[in-house]
Motif scaffolding. Structure first.
Motif, PDB file in Angstrom:
ATOM      1  N   LYS A 345       0.839  -1.198   0.000  1.00  0.00           N
ATOM      2  CA  LYS A 345       0.000   0.000   0.000  1.00  0.00           C
ATOM      3  C   LYS A 345       0.883   1.262   0.000  1.00  0.00           C
ATOM      4  CE  LYS A 345      -3.730   1.764   2.673  1.00  0.00           C
ATOM      5  NZ  LYS A 345      -4.020   1.912   4.051  1.00  0.00           N
ATOM      6  N   TRP A 346       1.876   1.243   0.878  1.00  0.00           N
ATOM      7  CA  TRP A 346       2.723   2.449   0.986  1.00  0.00           C
ATOM      8  C   TRP A 346       3.561   2.659  -0.273  1.00  0.00           C
ATOM      9  CZ3 TRP A 346       8.103   3.436   3.064  1.00  0.00           C
ATOM     10  CH2 TRP A 346       8.306   4.797   3.273  1.00  0.00           C
ATOM     11  N   TYR A 347       4.161   1.584  -0.784  1.00  0.00           N
ATOM     12  CA  TYR A 347       4.998   1.731  -1.978  1.00  0.00           C
ATOM     13  C   TYR A 347       4.144   2.193  -3.170  1.00  0.00           C
ATOM     14  CZ  TYR A 347       8.104  -1.252   0.847  1.00  0.00           C
ATOM     15  OH  TYR A 347       8.870  -1.780   1.863  1.00  0.00           O
ATOM     16  N   THR A 348       2.912   1.675  -3.241  1.00  0.00           N
ATOM     17  CA  THR A 348       2.043   2.088  -4.351  1.00  0.00           C
ATOM     18  C   THR A 348       1.724   3.579  -4.237  1.00  0.00           C
ATOM     19  OG1 THR A 348       1.073  -0.104  -4.335  1.00  0.00           O
ATOM     20  CG2 THR A 348      -0.147   1.569  -5.535  1.00  0.00           C
ATOM     21  N   GLN A 349       1.438   4.019  -3.016  1.00  0.00           N
ATOM     22  CA  GLN A 349       1.155   5.457  -2.825  1.00  0.00           C
ATOM     23  C   GLN A 349       2.345   6.305  -3.252  1.00  0.00           C
ATOM     24  OE1 GLN A 349       0.171   5.299   1.331  1.00  0.00           O
ATOM     25  NE2 GLN A 349      -2.001   5.673   0.959  1.00  0.00           N
ATOM     26  N   PRO A 358      10.518   8.605 -11.545  1.00  0.00           N
ATOM     27  CA  PRO A 358      10.896   7.344 -10.888  1.00  0.00           C
ATOM     28  C   PRO A 358      10.995   7.437  -9.366  1.00  0.00           C
ATOM     29  CG  PRO A 358      12.801   8.380 -11.923  1.00  0.00           C
ATOM     30  CD  PRO A 358      11.624   9.228 -12.289  1.00  0.00           C
ATOM     31  N   VAL A 359      10.726   6.319  -8.724  1.00  0.00           N
ATOM     32  CA  VAL A 359      10.869   6.220  -7.266  1.00  0.00           C
ATOM     33  C   VAL A 359      11.801   5.045  -6.989  1.00  0.00           C
ATOM     34  CG1 VAL A 359       9.701   5.667  -5.110  1.00  0.00           C
ATOM     35  CG2 VAL A 359       8.565   7.083  -6.800  1.00  0.00           C
ATOM     36  N   THR A 360      12.864   5.298  -6.234  1.00  0.00           N
ATOM     37  CA  THR A 360      13.830   4.244  -5.945  1.00  0.00           C
ATOM     38  C   THR A 360      13.602   3.728  -4.533  1.00  0.00           C
ATOM     39  OG1 THR A 360      15.339   5.569  -7.281  1.00  0.00           O
ATOM     40  CG2 THR A 360      16.289   3.690  -6.090  1.00  0.00           C
ATOM     41  N   ILE A 361      13.038   2.534  -4.462  1.00  0.00           N
ATOM     42  CA  ILE A 361      12.723   1.968  -3.147  1.00  0.00           C
ATOM     43  C   ILE A 361      13.892   1.097  -2.715  1.00  0.00           C
ATOM     44  CG2 ILE A 361      11.157   0.424  -1.910  1.00  0.00           C
ATOM     45  CD1 ILE A 361       8.933   1.383  -3.744  1.00  0.00           C
ATOM     46  N   ARG A 362      14.431   1.400  -1.561  1.00  0.00           N
ATOM     47  CA  ARG A 362      15.561   0.603  -1.090  1.00  0.00           C
ATOM     48  C   ARG A 362      15.064  -0.498  -0.151  1.00  0.00           C
ATOM     49  NH1 ARG A 362      20.271   3.149   2.463  1.00  0.00           N
ATOM     50  NH2 ARG A 362      18.684   3.093   4.074  1.00  0.00           N
ATOM     51  N   ALA A 363      15.594  -1.702  -0.317  1.00  0.00           N
ATOM     52  CA  ALA A 363      15.235  -2.807   0.582  1.00  0.00           C
ATOM     53  C   ALA A 363      15.615  -2.413   2.009  1.00  0.00           C
ATOM     54  CB  ALA A 363      15.959  -4.069   0.156  1.00  0.00           C
ATOM     55  N   PHE A 364      14.932  -3.023   2.992  1.00  0.00           N
ATOM     56  CA  PHE A 364      15.188  -2.676   4.401  1.00  0.00           C
ATOM     57  C   PHE A 364      16.680  -2.720   4.703  1.00  0.00           C
ATOM     58  CE2 PHE A 364      10.920  -4.822   5.109  1.00  0.00           C
ATOM     59  CZ  PHE A 364      10.237  -3.630   5.261  1.00  0.00           C
ATOM     60  N   ALA A 404       6.048  -6.972  -2.397  1.00  0.00           N
ATOM     61  CA  ALA A 404       5.319  -5.707  -2.206  1.00  0.00           C
ATOM     62  C   ALA A 404       5.821  -4.649  -3.199  1.00  0.00           C
ATOM     63  CB  ALA A 404       5.502  -5.223  -0.770  1.00  0.00           C
ATOM     64  N   VAL A 405       7.141  -4.591  -3.393  1.00  0.00           N
ATOM     65  CA  VAL A 405       7.702  -3.600  -4.321  1.00  0.00           C
ATOM     66  C   VAL A 405       7.278  -3.927  -5.753  1.00  0.00           C
ATOM     67  CG1 VAL A 405       9.843  -2.626  -5.255  1.00  0.00           C
ATOM     68  CG2 VAL A 405       9.657  -3.071  -2.817  1.00  0.00           C
ATOM     69  N   LEU A 406       7.364  -5.208  -6.104  1.00  0.00           N
ATOM     70  CA  LEU A 406       6.974  -5.597  -7.475  1.00  0.00           C
ATOM     71  C   LEU A 406       5.509  -5.225  -7.743  1.00  0.00           C
ATOM     72  CD1 LEU A 406       8.738  -9.080  -7.776  1.00  0.00           C
ATOM     73  CD2 LEU A 406       9.120  -7.109  -9.285  1.00  0.00           C
ATOM     74  N   ARG A 407       4.684  -5.482  -6.753  1.00  0.00           N
ATOM     75  CA  ARG A 407       3.249  -5.213  -6.966  1.00  0.00           C
ATOM     76  C   ARG A 407       2.970  -3.716  -7.074  1.00  0.00           C
ATOM     77  NH1 ARG A 407       0.023  -9.587  -3.335  1.00  0.00           N
ATOM     78  NH2 ARG A 407      -1.671  -8.860  -4.636  1.00  0.00           N
ATOM     79  N   ALA A 408       3.877  -2.921  -6.504  1.00  0.00           N
ATOM     80  CA  ALA A 408       3.695  -1.461  -6.607  1.00  0.00           C
ATOM     81  C   ALA A 408       4.295  -0.918  -7.906  1.00  0.00           C
ATOM     82  CB  ALA A 408       4.357  -0.783  -5.413  1.00  0.00           C
ATOM     83  N   SER A 409       4.865  -1.819  -8.727  1.00  0.00           N
ATOM     84  CA  SER A 409       5.639  -1.341  -9.883  1.00  0.00           C
ATOM     85  C   SER A 409       4.823  -1.279 -11.178  1.00  0.00           C
ATOM     86  CB  SER A 409       6.850  -2.256 -10.104  1.00  0.00           C
ATOM     87  OG  SER A 409       6.420  -3.522 -10.584  1.00  0.00           O
ATOM     88  N   THR A 410       3.516  -1.489 -11.088  1.00  0.00           N
ATOM     89  CA  THR A 410       2.728  -1.625 -12.323  1.00  0.00           C
ATOM     90  C   THR A 410       2.796  -0.386 -13.222  1.00  0.00           C
ATOM     91  OG1 THR A 410       0.866  -1.030 -10.985  1.00  0.00           O
ATOM     92  CG2 THR A 410       1.034  -3.360 -11.564  1.00  0.00           C
ATOM     93  N   HIS A 411       3.043   0.789 -12.628  1.00  0.00           N
ATOM     94  CA  HIS A 411       3.119   1.998 -13.466  1.00  0.00           C
ATOM     95  C   HIS A 411       4.494   2.168 -14.109  1.00  0.00           C
ATOM     96  CE1 HIS A 411      -0.786   3.140 -12.126  1.00  0.00           C
ATOM     97  NE2 HIS A 411      -0.404   3.253 -10.863  1.00  0.00           N
ATOM     98  N   ILE A 446      -0.506 -12.156 -10.976  1.00  0.00           N
ATOM     99  CA  ILE A 446      -0.414 -10.764 -10.478  1.00  0.00           C
ATOM    100  C   ILE A 446       0.511  -9.964 -11.390  1.00  0.00           C
ATOM    101  CG2 ILE A 446       0.401  -9.343  -8.531  1.00  0.00           C
ATOM    102  CD1 ILE A 446      -0.447 -11.741  -6.738  1.00  0.00           C
ATOM    103  N   SER A 447       0.048  -8.765 -11.775  1.00  0.00           N
ATOM    104  CA  SER A 447       0.865  -8.008 -12.726  1.00  0.00           C
ATOM    105  C   SER A 447       1.898  -7.143 -12.001  1.00  0.00           C
ATOM    106  CB  SER A 447      -0.015  -7.146 -13.624  1.00  0.00           C
ATOM    107  OG  SER A 447      -0.752  -6.294 -12.817  1.00  0.00           O
ATOM    108  N   PHE A 448       3.002  -6.942 -12.688  1.00  0.00           N
ATOM    109  CA  PHE A 448       4.076  -6.091 -12.158  1.00  0.00           C
ATOM    110  C   PHE A 448       4.988  -5.726 -13.315  1.00  0.00           C
ATOM    111  CE2 PHE A 448       5.427 -10.495 -11.911  1.00  0.00           C
ATOM    112  CZ  PHE A 448       6.721 -10.479 -12.394  1.00  0.00           C
ATOM    113  N   ASP A 449       5.926  -4.818 -13.064  1.00  0.00           N
ATOM    114  CA  ASP A 449       6.860  -4.412 -14.113  1.00  0.00           C
ATOM    115  C   ASP A 449       7.949  -5.486 -14.256  1.00  0.00           C
ATOM    116  OD1 ASP A 449       8.643  -3.221 -15.779  1.00  0.00           O
ATOM    117  OD2 ASP A 449       9.143  -1.527 -14.462  1.00  0.00           O
TER     118      ASP A 449
END
Ligand code: PEP
Ligand code: MG
Length: 599
Positions: A345-349, A358-364, A404-411, A446-449
């Motif tokens: 939810k957060w990554y998608t937002q 672009p948004v660069t999400i870093r792993a924990f 979670a990151v993959l699922r937020a990557s659809t755009h 499930i779709s993702f980039d």
């Protein structure tokens, strides 16, 4: 960076005004004192000093009254339950291919549930001791005995005991502190962890001052990201500030004023006004292109840890988000690692807010100075199970995050980046896990980039030296100068006593940066800088001269950084960078830069 801290001359977009009611209410009983430390998060705040005790004083704290004892016993029982539940969860998720980890954790669980130790702790509390004191007393006594044992296995058990003790104390301390914070508090503490900063921020802490911690520590970074002014590294803090003192924290200059005189207050009010004027003037840079005076294009990204940061960064003209430190979500929630769906939810937002940029999400990046409940305390955590190492051990945590990151990557505007890479081996292991997660999402429809870019952070000397190999496998490289400086110069980023060694201008660090930039160029892989050095007042020309084309900086430093980029001539910067790399000390390099600027 001792001489010119990165945020010293930049604006804060959230300056707190001195409350009028307060300004008329200055204590005349005590004399004004000004103490100087290191500016760690910009902004000026005024409030009331709240002293956070050291562990030692907690242990020695007053005896409890009889009516306080049941609550204290309850507090201990809750901490015990929570630690035990956490250990069980970690045991379950521990990698099955590494049975030794499971054995260690099981031994710790047994120690935690040891009946005679629990009875001893309860007895101490019933005798009027605080839960922290009681835990320490029982565990310390056992530990001392074990350390003197002849048998090596028994001596090693002392380490497990210490781990369990720290786990219990950390939980007890957080709970205790959380409930003790009054309004308008400015915390005075020996040191604070990033999770404590987050916890107190939620309790509306206005600012903080500590004796320890470094400018590039995660505590300082966290403070900047949530706009909490702070000063660190003030010696003899506790001799000079007392609970209830009125104080001003100047996070720009690294000054703490205790019991200010009315004229001092007035000076600070004027300063707040001036800063606001400067901030407004800088706003004109938001719409101007990010290019040098001779037309070289630079990509300027923002480090954003919240949706508000994304909004502010876009308003300031950022060309994307170069770093999202996802572990801040863990600290914010306070309930351990968030679930896959909470993360998604957060990554998608974040991705939607920034779209199409672009948004660069870093792993924990957990471990090191970003300790959370459930992580085994280590004697040398910066060199321990941190970042990617932790994720490769905690497979479920890693897989949940990847999905979670993959699922937020659809755009198709999300990039994923791995912290604390040391070479091809760990990076490729991570790539393998990412591939498996993709396969599992595909299987579930499930779709993702499919082509989501995966980057490696260059934060260790080994990763920098092997950058040519990493560039062959990664879609992008991002240099984390905070850690690269710490590990190259063997200077703990949170230790104020070695702050003078922690210097990103040191030629050893600059040469490594150059090496990485060249490796990236050869493989046609973009290389960015996302550590604090990217926003340093004197680094812009040096970095451009070394060939850096992507910078990612905290939102409040974006405009100032852009202003500096626009003043820099790339050709001139290139010509002096060679000369700078031949100097032998960071201080010489800074001196040379100052001289060039004056010309
Ligand atoms: C760095 O090390 O420079 C970095 C950007 O990562 P962090 O500060 O979160 O360790
Ligand atoms: Mg780092």
């Amino acid at each position: 960076m001792p001489e010119e801290p990165p945020l010293l001359d930049s604006d804060s977009d959230k300056l707190s005004a001195i409350p009028p009611a307060w300004s008329g209410n200055v204590s005349t009983r005590r004399r004004e004192r000004q103490l100087t430390g290191i500016p760690s998060s910009p902004g000026i705040v005024t409030g009331t000093a709240v002293i956070i005790e050291r562990e030692r004083s907690l242990r020695k704290s007053r005896r409890l009254e009889a009516d306080e004892i049941p609550d204290e016993l309850h507090r201990f029982e809750k901490a015990l339950q929570k630690c035990s539940r956490e250990l069980m969860e970690i045991i379950e998720s521990a990698p099955k291919d590494s049975p030794a980890i499971g054995h260690i954790l099981e031994a710790q669980l047994m120690i935690l549930n040891d009946r005679s130790a629990i009875a001893g702790i309860r007895r101490n509390i019933e005798d009027g001791m605080s839960a922290e004191g009681a835990v320490s007393k029982v565990y310390d006594a056992q530990e001392n005995n074990l350390r003197m044992a002849r048998d090596e296995i028994l001596r090693e058990r002392a380490v497990d005991l210490e781990n369990v003790k720290q786990r219990l104390l950390a939980y007890l301390r957080n709970k205790r502190l959380k409930h003790e914070l009054p309004a308008n508090s400015i915390l005075i503490a020996p040191s604070l962890t990033p999770s404590q900063v987050m916890l107190f921020h939620e309790e509306s802490m206005l600012g903080f001052v500590t004796e320890m911690s470094g400018i590039a520590s995660h505590t300082s970074i966290m403070a900047r990201s949530i706009h909490v002014p702070s000063v660190i590294g003030i010696k003899h803090l506790f001799k000079n500030v007392h609970a209830g003192d009125k104080i001003i924290v100047d996070g720009f200059a690294g000054i703490l004023v205790v019991n200010p005189r009315p004229e001092t207050l007035l000076k600070y009010q004027r300063r707040i006004g001036d800063l606001e004027t400067k901030r407004k003037k800088l706003l004109k840079f938001a719409k101007l292109p990010t290019e040098t005076s001779d037309g070289a294009k630079i990509k300027l990204y923002a480090n954003a840890d919240s949706l508000e940061d994304v909004d502010a960064s876009l308003a300031y003209g950022a060309q994307g988000i170069g770093l999202v430190r996802t572990e801040t979500m863990v600290f914010r929630g306070g309930e351990g690692i968030p679930s896959e769906s909470e993360q998604r939810k957060w990554y998608t937002q974040l991705a939607e807010r920034a779209y199409p940029l672009p948004v660069t999400i870093r792993a924990f990046d957990l471990g090191g100075d970003k300790w959370i409940d459930g992580l085994a305390p280590e004697s040398n955590p910066a060199l321990g199970v941190r970042g990617l190492r932790y994720l490769l051990q905690q497979r479920k945590v890693f897989r949940d995050q990847i999905k979670a990151v993959l699922r937020a990557s659809t755009h198709r505007n999300v990039r994923f980046m791995l912290p604390m890479v040391t070479g091809l081996e760990d990076f490729q292991r991570a790539l393998g896990i990412i591939e498996k997660c993709k396969a599992s999402l595909r299987k579930s429809g499930i779709s993702f980039d499919q082509k989501m870019p995966i980057g490696a952070m260059i934060e260790t000397p080994s990763a920098a030296l092997l950058a040519d190999q990493l560039a062959g496998k990664a879609d992008f490289l991002s240099i984390g100068t905070n850690d690269l400086t710490q590990y190259t110069l063997a200077a703990d980023r949170i230790n104020v006593n070695v702050a003078s060694f922690f210097d990103s201008f040191n030629p050893a660090v600059l040469r490594l940066i150059k090496m990485v930039v060249e490796a990236g160029r050869k493989c046609d892989v973009p290389v960015g800088i996302c550590g604090e050095f990217a926003a340093h007042a004197a680094s812009t020309g040096v970095l451009i001269g070394l060939g850096v084309t992507d910078l990612s900086v905290a939102p409040e430093t974006l405009l100032e950084t852009k202003r500096r980029i626009r003043k820099t001539s790339a050709a001139h910067a290139r010509s002096i960078s060679q000369e700078l790399l031949q100097l032998s000390e960071g201080s010489e390099i800074r001196k040379r830069i100052r001289a060039i600027r004056k010309k």
